[in-house]
Enzyme design. Sequence first.
Site, PDB file in Angstrom:
ATOM      1  N   SER A 195     -33.234  -1.251  27.562  1.00 24.33           N
ATOM      2  CA  SER A 195     -32.848  -1.438  26.167  1.00 24.33           C
ATOM      3  C   SER A 195     -32.174  -2.792  26.039  1.00 24.33           C
ATOM      4  CB  SER A 195     -31.903  -0.319  25.727  1.00 24.33           C
ATOM      5  OG  SER A 195     -31.695  -0.403  24.327  1.00 24.33           O
ATOM      6  N   GLU A 196     -32.552  -3.548  25.008  1.00 26.41           N
ATOM      7  CA  GLU A 196     -32.129  -4.948  24.880  1.00 26.41           C
ATOM      8  C   GLU A 196     -30.612  -5.124  24.866  1.00 26.41           C
ATOM      9  OE1 GLU A 196     -33.845  -6.076  21.122  1.00 26.41           O
ATOM     10  OE2 GLU A 196     -32.199  -5.236  19.977  1.00 26.41           O
TER      11      GLU A 196
END
Lengths: 225, 216
Positions: B47-48
């Site tokens: 997840s960024e």
Amino acid sequence: MIDKGFASIDQAVADIFDGASVMVGGFGTAGMPDELIDALIARNVGELTIISNNAGNGETGLAALIKAGRVRKVICSFPRQADSHHFDARYRAGEIELELVPQGNLAARIQAAGAGLGAIFTPTGFGTLLAEGKETRRIDGKDYVLEYPIHADFALIKAQRADRWGNLVYRKTARNFGPIMAMAAKTAIAQVAEIVPLGSLDPEAIVTPGIFVQRVVQVAPGAAH
Amino acid sequence: MNRLNREQLAARVARDIPEGAYVNLGIGLPTMVANFLPVDREIFLQSENGLLGMGPAPEPGQEDPELINAGKQPVTLLAGGAFFHHADSFAMMRGGHIDICVLGAFQVSTRGDLANWHTGEPGAIPAVGGAMDLAIGAKQTFVMMELLTKQGASKLVERCTYPLTGLACVSRVYTDLAVFDLGPDGATVVEMVDGLTIEKLRELTGLPLALAAPRG
């Protein structure tokens, strides 16, 4: 004895001035330094340039600063959200300037400032609206856009624990922009849940070494949440 | 014809994600792919906002506001998961360490240009987030979308009219009607739902689609 701990959160932000550039950590509300921002709002300075991933969520933190009318410009990647109504209103009224930066370029430009680089060539954004008018270069057959570092006068970040030398560890995904913003600002101010005695943070696990942090202030765990 | 619903489409994408892949799932429809990854495959979800080894949503009451995904929803961390800062997170993308990202789209061109961040409408407040970094950074960028707009226009197009996210970056498009491989020579139909013909698909899209040789 070096002690970067501030007893008062108001003192920790007392020299933030009109027109200052201020990095604000956080991704949405995770890592948002709400108490530092509340102290900044109480100081009544304005015309701020804010560098942050978003442009405020709900009513607290950066959203409250924008609502209070203290922000002239926002440099961010994702301003428009379901709960970004305070930014939306000021933006539509023409009261806030927006510089939209792809999230990875935002991180890279902040990191470049902290690392003393003059500029970076990034592949992100090439051929898009967000690279219009910017210098490009083809390197080994791949296209890049020239982007400049983003510096700031101050960084307001949230960490979990600090010691009096300013070493920091974070909690879960509240880390996000904290470590690189601390590097990029002239004065990095960290609010933490706990200031622990020197030597009690595991040196193998320290995420931000104290050299990047000028001030730490303890806020009551769970305060204002 | 047997148009795929959203769950079936997510399951179709999930089938193509191999054991050991480092994968970023975009906000919205792509997030659903996680629900269909086979439990016997170890797949690393990134997840960024700084986590690898992302797990499913927590049980009600177990949410942690400091453990969220890119859509800012509460998630969990699997055993072996890790946290990191934003510059490292985007180095994973730009540096070619993410094997697959799955994104939604407004439009995709037959050569793989992607438009998914901005409608360009006057008065719209633009927001880009990590879309541009993901699109051009991952080793393979998959798009999942409905093939047609509500008005019946093809979202797979000769040339995007919406503002671009990245150039020639999408290699495969999964839709409710067909799966396409994209490249410099245009779009090739890899798979169609039962009851659909290549002629009908060409008519729906208005594109000179090639048909891949049957597999096996």
